[in-house]
Design an enzyme around this catalytic site. Structure first.
Site, PDB file in Angstrom:
ATOM      1  N   ASP A   1     -56.140  25.218  23.963  1.00  0.00           N
ATOM      2  CA  ASP A   1     -55.053  24.293  23.621  1.00  0.00           C
ATOM      3  C   ASP A   1     -54.878  23.277  24.744  1.00  0.00           C
ATOM      4  OD1 ASP A   1     -52.885  23.465  21.880  1.00  0.00           O
ATOM      5  OD2 ASP A   1     -51.531  24.196  23.443  1.00  0.00           O
TER       6      ASP A   1
ATOM      7  N   ARG B   1     -53.299  25.880  31.232  1.00  0.00           N
ATOM      8  CA  ARG B   1     -53.633  24.613  31.876  1.00  0.00           C
ATOM      9  C   ARG B   1     -55.144  24.406  31.858  1.00  0.00           C
ATOM     10  NH1 ARG B   1     -49.504  22.751  31.024  1.00  0.00           N
ATOM     11  NH2 ARG B   1     -47.915  21.960  32.423  1.00  0.00           N
TER      12      ARG B   1
ATOM     13  N   GLU C   1     -57.817  16.314  29.393  1.00  0.00           N
ATOM     14  CA  GLU C   1     -57.057  16.008  28.169  1.00  0.00           C
ATOM     15  C   GLU C   1     -56.171  14.770  28.263  1.00  0.00           C
ATOM     16  OE1 GLU C   1     -54.724  19.768  28.267  1.00  0.00           O
ATOM     17  OE2 GLU C   1     -52.961  18.492  28.055  1.00  0.00           O
TER      18      GLU C   1
ATOM     19  N   HIS D   1     -53.036  20.529  22.809  1.00  0.00           N
ATOM     20  CA  HIS D   1     -51.843  20.885  23.606  1.00  0.00           C
ATOM     21  C   HIS D   1     -50.597  20.945  22.716  1.00  0.00           C
ATOM     22  CE1 HIS D   1     -50.575  20.903  28.093  1.00  0.00           C
ATOM     23  NE2 HIS D   1     -49.728  21.610  27.381  1.00  0.00           N
TER      24      HIS D   1
HETATM   25  C1  COI Z   1     -45.470  22.265  29.859  1.00  0.00           C
HETATM   26  O1  COI Z   1     -44.315  22.530  29.523  1.00  0.00           O
HETATM   27  O2  COI Z   1     -45.772  22.206  31.064  1.00  0.00           O
HETATM   28  C2  COI Z   1     -46.459  21.993  28.830  1.00  0.00           C
HETATM   29  O3  COI Z   1     -47.599  22.250  29.013  1.00  0.00           O
HETATM   30  C3  COI Z   1     -46.024  21.356  27.567  1.00  0.00           C
HETATM   31  C4  COI Z   1     -46.133  19.890  27.620  1.00  0.00           C
HETATM   32  C5  COI Z   1     -47.354  19.372  26.937  1.00  0.00           C
HETATM   33  C6  COI Z   1     -44.943  19.256  26.961  1.00  0.00           C
END
Ligand code: COI
Length: 332
Positions: free
Chosen positions: A259, A235, A264, A297
């Site tokens: 990532d 995160r 973001e 991400h």
């Molecule tokens: C999550 O599953 O919480 C993620 O970080 C992925 C999301 C960007 C689909």
């Protein structure tokens, strides 16, 4: 039974259609737009909502869902940090997530980035584009010589441990609630500080909580081994970006792979047409460095993971609607 699925992307649609074909008793409306104040009215007359977005699920939206009698909201992702928990509780809305759509997807990207940093692939690719096929000065380091520090040993952190052990790296880890098997193996250090001090590569796998916001900051960077490399596929809020930039400038941090990024939302997964048009100076500062890898991400973005996110969320929503519970229900 009628479910509305918000924010459905083209890459998710085939998995949604496959699920619908196997559940003729459930009607699913697929809505490409995200769930917000402008689209929430479309949920009227549905029994449940499936969604994925990084945008906040606001109190206004949740109050509206509550007023439609909707009691189940199933997210297609893991993180629930963008839900107004009080508003969900007040409206009796149960929330589920998909806690393990593919821990391997995230772990494999984290390790890929460690290897890319060690082998300086960004620098070599850049040199190659300019017709420069020389070696020096970009001599690499080997993974088997590294101590990899894993912050948080949930499913993803444990998968990272399995993979890097395959390379012969030494692993240390920190988690406030140790995993019994890893504890027996002697993997844990007692404090985050010990982890920072002893890691050549630090990889973060914690969820976003109020308590860990900017856990990587000037002070904690100061506790780290000189020349540490930092990987964040968890995160963005875990890292104070300004402190990271200072650490990179001073050379304390030898490299970083992100990532996720604290600002973001509205930037990742958008095509700005050119580098210059990316509206974030700090991100561009990081992107321009040959020892910093930025990916938008994408750790979750594999075929297996996307299929599981869609289909497990629909399963969970059906269960919430039918029984009021689901094994994927999140305690808010
Ligand atoms: C999550 O599953 O919480 C993620 O970080 C992925 C999301 C960007 C689909």
């Amino acid at each position: 039974m009628k479910i509305i699925a918000y924010g459905i992307r083209n890459d998710e649609k085939p998995y949604l259609d496959e699920w619908v074909a196997n559940h003729p008793d459930v009607e699913v409306k697929s809505e490409p737009k995200l769930l917000d104040e402008n689209t929430v009215d479309e949920a009227k007359d549905f029994d449940g909502v499936v969604a994925y977005q990084q945008k906040t699920y606001t109190a206004t939206v949740l109050d509206k869902l509550g007023s439609f009698g909707i009691k189940s909201l199933s997210l297609r992702n893991v993180g629930v940090d963008n839900i107004d928990a009080e508003a969900a509780k007040r409206n009796g809305i149960k929330v589920s997530n998909v806690p393990a759509y593919s821990p391997a997807a995230i772990a494999e990207l984290a390790v890929t980035e460690m290897m890319r940093l060690l082998r300086r692939t960004k620098k070599f690719e850049d040199k190659e584009r300019h017709g420069n096929l020389t070696w020096a000065p970009d001599i690499a380091e080997e993974m088997n010589q590294q101590t990899v520090g894993v912050f948080a040993t949930g499913r993803i952190g444990r998968q990272v441990i399995d993979i890097v052990r395959g390379f012969g790296a030494k692993v240390i880890a920190y988690n406030p609630y140790p995993n019994p098997k890893l504890k027996k193996e002697g993997v844990y250090v007692d404090t985050p500080e010990e982890l920072y001090k002893n890691s050549d590569i630090l990889t973060l796998h914690a969820p976003a909580l109020k308590e860990n916001e900017h856990m990587i900051n000037d002070e904690t960077i100061g506790q780290m081994k000189d020349g540490i490399r930092i990987i964040n596929c968890a995160r963005g809020s875990l890292i104070d970006t300004d402190a990271l930039i200072r650490g990179l400038d001073s050379g304390k941090i030898k490299g970083a792979a992100l990532d996720v990024y604290e600002d973001e939302v509205g930037i990742f997964n958008v095509d700005f047409g050119s580098f210059d048009k990316i509206p974030d100076a700090r991100l561009k500062n990081l992107m321009e460095r040959d020892n910093v890898l930025i990916t938008p991400h994408i750790a979750f973005y594999t075929k297996v993971a996307v299929k599981n996110m869609v289909q497990y969320a629909l399963d969970a929503n059906v269960s919430l609607i039918k029984t009021g519970t689901s094994d994927k229900e999140v305690k808010l």
